[in-house]
Motif scaffolding. Structure first.
Motif, PDB file in Angstrom:
ATOM      1  N   THR A 241       0.612   6.975   0.186  1.00  0.00           N
ATOM      2  CA  THR A 241      -0.252   5.932  -0.364  1.00  0.00           C
ATOM      3  C   THR A 241      -0.887   5.110   0.765  1.00  0.00           C
ATOM      4  O   THR A 241      -0.457   5.162   1.916  1.00  0.00           O
ATOM      5  N   ILE A 242      -1.881   4.339   0.392  1.00  0.00           N
ATOM      6  CA  ILE A 242      -2.771   3.744   1.394  1.00  0.00           C
ATOM      7  C   ILE A 242      -2.080   2.693   2.259  1.00  0.00           C
ATOM      8  O   ILE A 242      -2.328   2.590   3.456  1.00  0.00           O
ATOM      9  N   LYS A 243      -1.170   1.932   1.662  1.00  0.00           N
ATOM     10  CA  LYS A 243      -0.517   0.886   2.443  1.00  0.00           C
ATOM     11  C   LYS A 243       0.256   1.519   3.610  1.00  0.00           C
ATOM     12  O   LYS A 243       0.219   1.037   4.745  1.00  0.00           O
ATOM     13  N   ARG A 246      -2.193   2.909   6.241  1.00  0.00           N
ATOM     14  CA  ARG A 246      -2.776   1.855   7.064  1.00  0.00           C
ATOM     15  C   ARG A 246      -1.770   1.401   8.138  1.00  0.00           C
ATOM     16  O   ARG A 246      -2.121   1.157   9.288  1.00  0.00           O
ATOM     17  N   ARG A 279     -10.222   4.952  -1.978  1.00  0.00           N
ATOM     18  CA  ARG A 279      -9.924   4.054  -0.855  1.00  0.00           C
ATOM     19  C   ARG A 279      -9.063   4.763   0.190  1.00  0.00           C
ATOM     20  O   ARG A 279      -9.240   4.581   1.397  1.00  0.00           O
TER      21      ARG A 279
END
Ligand code: FAD
Ligand code: NAP
Ligand code: FES
Lengths: 495, 166
Positions: A241-243, A246, A279
């Motif tokens: 997932t994006i978190k 990042r 995203r």
């Protein structure tokens, strides 16, 4: 007003009214001491004290005024993967422990640690003692790649490596040789990113977390410079997932290595993607084609790197004189029009990835802990319908063991609440016995006869206090005791 | 910058009745547990300033409306906790941008008026929320302002909540 369990459940449809009554009653309306043999209350047993167990318990206690919950746990300590899975550098995720602690502190809830269901007490026995039994024992194994060489030293399940750095007793002695420059991780999920991050994060940062001391020492001596994450499908199918992505992109002293050919032209389909996937893909694309000046500066100074590789399926572990030397992978193409369901199909081509350490991070798997539990060996889950275990009245399942080993705590929470509601409904409709079960007393009798050393929640608080004190010496939030005997020893000393 | 670090400064006033567990977990947030508010205690020593309050409404997917007194400067997570608004599992990570259980849906006109746009970190967490809408925000990141009096926000029905067990 008649506060029968049935009426109670009906009142759930009027939340304001319900809250008022709840407040009047308080949590202390019933205490364990009034729980004599075969009282008139439903007794529910929960197997496993991870998020599924605790959230199911929370829903049950909230939804019924006199129901009692006993949570059985294999380990002396509670909280499942929140303690032994969630990465040490993600302490904020562990805040859920505060809510679990409140549930455990409820007078109508008991924690019975150090009890292995299936061995110390059977599910059949529990079904006789309790009104209902909820299996919430998670996933204690993992999937295999099924390729030659998988059993060589230094090819490890991500699961045991996670257990090792988190101080899980059974994994504390894992042999992991970090004296190599390159590690390969198979899988593009969040567990793969956790493992990569722990391997690459500057040790001084990890030293301030509750990572186990022996893991910290081993990581201090690590020669790893490169971690390669291998996925069988493409960038549109990554499971992380994006978190977490990042965080990897911003990891100090470390640079991401993304290949332009993997991401080119993806921008054309951005508008068609659902927001989360859009995203996530945009962030990978930007990392590849348009990083900020700050990012570039950080990456130029980096000493270590991590690389994303796509469309590769492991074929064989390469070795020389019993030493791991690399991973041979088939090159895949993707088939199918809908990107979410695209399948990886291997071509005749293959490539070799040189490395000295391999992690398989392709998913966890649940086990059948007792022959009385119906079990789908192929899927690795307990067959169930909305949490009701197929074919066994009074038996329920919650969390990963019923839904499969996917989903963050939020999804496990939702499932736990749902299963709790299903049980409350079955109780209200008399599908499971409300009365006449000994519950806690009955279980204690059996376990005491068998000489099982049970650990209560107040015992856990002593272990907790001890760990926190030990951690203070090293500037860590806690130093976990990674040995069950030592946990028990602390308790005997205290007594 | 994410709101988390701001909260650290804003809300040191609350202490916990289970402070011993704090060292296990991250400490800088409101630390008020939603699910069992009955015996929550505050042990603040600093003098309590009388804060301006506004009224905020929480509406669930069935249309049930719960009314809350919201202190200006508090987050909507604080408001839910202080007012004992009944939302299962709300605020699991206690405002540290690690769970998305504090997901709330705003009306377009209110959403547009919110003084601070969501950070990347908030959007990242929102991406995992059930029933995500264009006007979704995380309650722990929304700070109550004076002009929010009468605000109505929607509590999303989780995937599961939307259906009754059968
Ligand atoms: C490595 C890793 C990291 C993760 N990090 C995050 C994260 O950062 N954020 C997030 O939201 N989610 C994270 N997750 C997902 C999250 O941990 C799961 O959603 C959740 O823990 C599943 O809950 P569960 O209760 O079903 O299983 P578990 O948490 O595994 O709990 C099962 C419990 O049952 C006990 N048990 C097993 N066998 C028996 C037995 N025979 N008798 C009695 N007890 C038994 C186990 O000891 C354990 O305590 C992570 C998962 C993993 C694997
Ligand atoms: N920080 C966090 O929030 C956090 C941290 C850790 C874990 N978790 C959660 O815990 C759950 C479990 O995580 P996970 O990483 O174990 O599982 P996961 O998310 O299901 O990822 C598994 C990965 O392995 C691949 N894979 C599966 N079988 C394979 C095979 N036979 N050969 C090659 N590749 C294979 C999958 O690819 P395909 O897609 O092609 O199958 C996928 O990339 C997830 O829901 C995750 O989000 C969350
Ligand atoms: S409370 Fe967890 S993200 Fe807001």
């Amino acid at each position: 007003m008649n506060l029968s369990p049935q009426n109670w459940l009906r009142m759930q449809h009027y939340p304001h009214f319900l809250r008022k009554v709840l407040r009047q009653l308080g949590n202390k309306s019933q205490s364990r001491s009034s729980s004599t043999h075969k009282d008139g209350n439903p007794h529910i047993c929960i197997v496993g004290s991870g998020p599924a167990g605790f959230y199911t318990a929370q829903q049950l206690l909230k939804g019924h005024p006199s129901l009692r919950v006993d949570i059985f746990e294999r380990l002396p300590v509670p909280f499942g993967l929140v303690r032994y899975g969630v990465a040490p550098d993600h302490p904020e995720v562990k805040n859920v422990i505060n809510t679990f602690t409140q549930t455990a502190n409820n007078d109508r809830c008991s924690f019975l640690g150090n009890v292995q269901v299936g061995k110390d007490i059977t599910v059949t026995e529990l079904l006789k003692i309790y009104s209902a039994v909820v299996l919430a024992y998670g996933a204690a194994a993992d999937k295999l790649l099924g390729i030659p060489g998988e059993n060589l030293p230094n090819i490890l399940p991500a699961r045991t490596f996670v257990g090792w750095y988190n101080g899980l007793p059974e994994d504390k002695d894992l042999k992991v040789n970090l004296d190599t420059e390159t590690a390969v991780i198979v899988g593009h999920g969040n567990v793969a990113l956790d493992v990569a991050r722990i391997l690459l994060t500057p040790v001084d940062i990890l030293a301030k977390t509750d990572i186990s001391d022996y893991a910290l020492e081993a990581l201090r001596k690590s020669s790893l410079k490169r971690v390669v994450l291998v996925g069988r499908r493409g960038p549109l199918q990554v499971a992380f997932t994006i978190k977490e992505l990042r965080e990897m992109i911003k990891l100090p002293e470390c640079r991401p290595v993304f290949h332009k050919e993997d991401f080119k032209d993806l921008e054309k389909i951005f508008p068609d993607l659902p927001r989360p996937r859009k995203r996530l893909t945009e962030l990978m694309h930007k990392t590849c084609f348009g990083p900020t000046a700050d990012d570039v500066k950080l990456w130029n100074e980096a000493k270590k790197e991590w690389e994303l590789k796509f469309r590769l399926t492991p074929m064989e572990v390469l070795s020389s004189a019993g030493q791991l030397t690399g991973l041979r992978c088939a090159v895949n193409k993707l088939e199918g029009s809908n990107f979410e369901n695209q399948k990886a199909v291997s071509t005749d081509e293959h490539i070799d990835l040189p490395c000295g350490l391999i992690f398989r991070s392709i998913g966890y798997r649940s086990l059948q802990i007792d022959p009385a539990i119906p079990f789908d060996k192929k899927q690795g889950v307990i067959p169930n319908e909305k949490g009701r275990v197929t074919g066994v009245p009074g038996l329920y399942c919650s969390g990963w063991v019923g839904r499969g080993p996917v989903g963050v705590i939020l999804s496990t929470m939702t499932d736990g609440f749902d299963v709790g509601k299903v049980i409350l409904k079955d109780l209200a409709e008399d599908h499971i016995p409300n009365l006449g079960r000994p519950g806690f007393q009955g279980a204690m009798k059996i376990l005491e006869e068998r000489g099982v050393k049970m650990v209560s929640f107040s015992d856990w608080k002593k272990i907790d206090e001890h760990e926190v004190q030990m951690g203070e010496k090293f500037g860590k939030p806690r130093e976990k005791i990674a040995d069950v005997q030592n946990m028990i020893k602390i308790l005997t000393h205290e007594k | 910058m994410s709101r988390v670090s701001t909260l650290r400064v804003l809300i040191p006033k609350f202490a916990l009745n289970f402070a011993r567990y704090e060292s296990t977990t991250v400490q800088f947030t409101s630390k008020k547990v939603v699910t069992c508010c009955v015996n929550r205690k505050f042990s603040s020593t600093s003098p309590k300033l009388k804060k301006e309050t506004v009224t905020v409404y929480f509406v669930d997917f069935q249309g049930n409306k719960q009314t809350a007194k919201a202190k200006v400067g508090d987050s909507l997570l604080d408001v839910v906790v202080e007012n004992e608004i009944d939302i299962d599992g709300f605020g699991a990570c206690e405002g540290t941008l690690a769970c998305s259980t504090c997901h709330l849906i705003f009306k377009k006109k209110d959403f547009d008026k919110l003084p601070e746009k969501p950070t990347d970190e908030e959007l990242d967490m929102l991406d995992l929320a059930y029933g995500l809408k264009e006007t979704s925000r995380l309650g722990c990141q929304i700070i109550v302002t004076k002009d929010m009096d009468g605000l109505e926000v929607e509590i999303p029905g989780g995937v599961a909540d939307a259906r009754e067990p059968s």
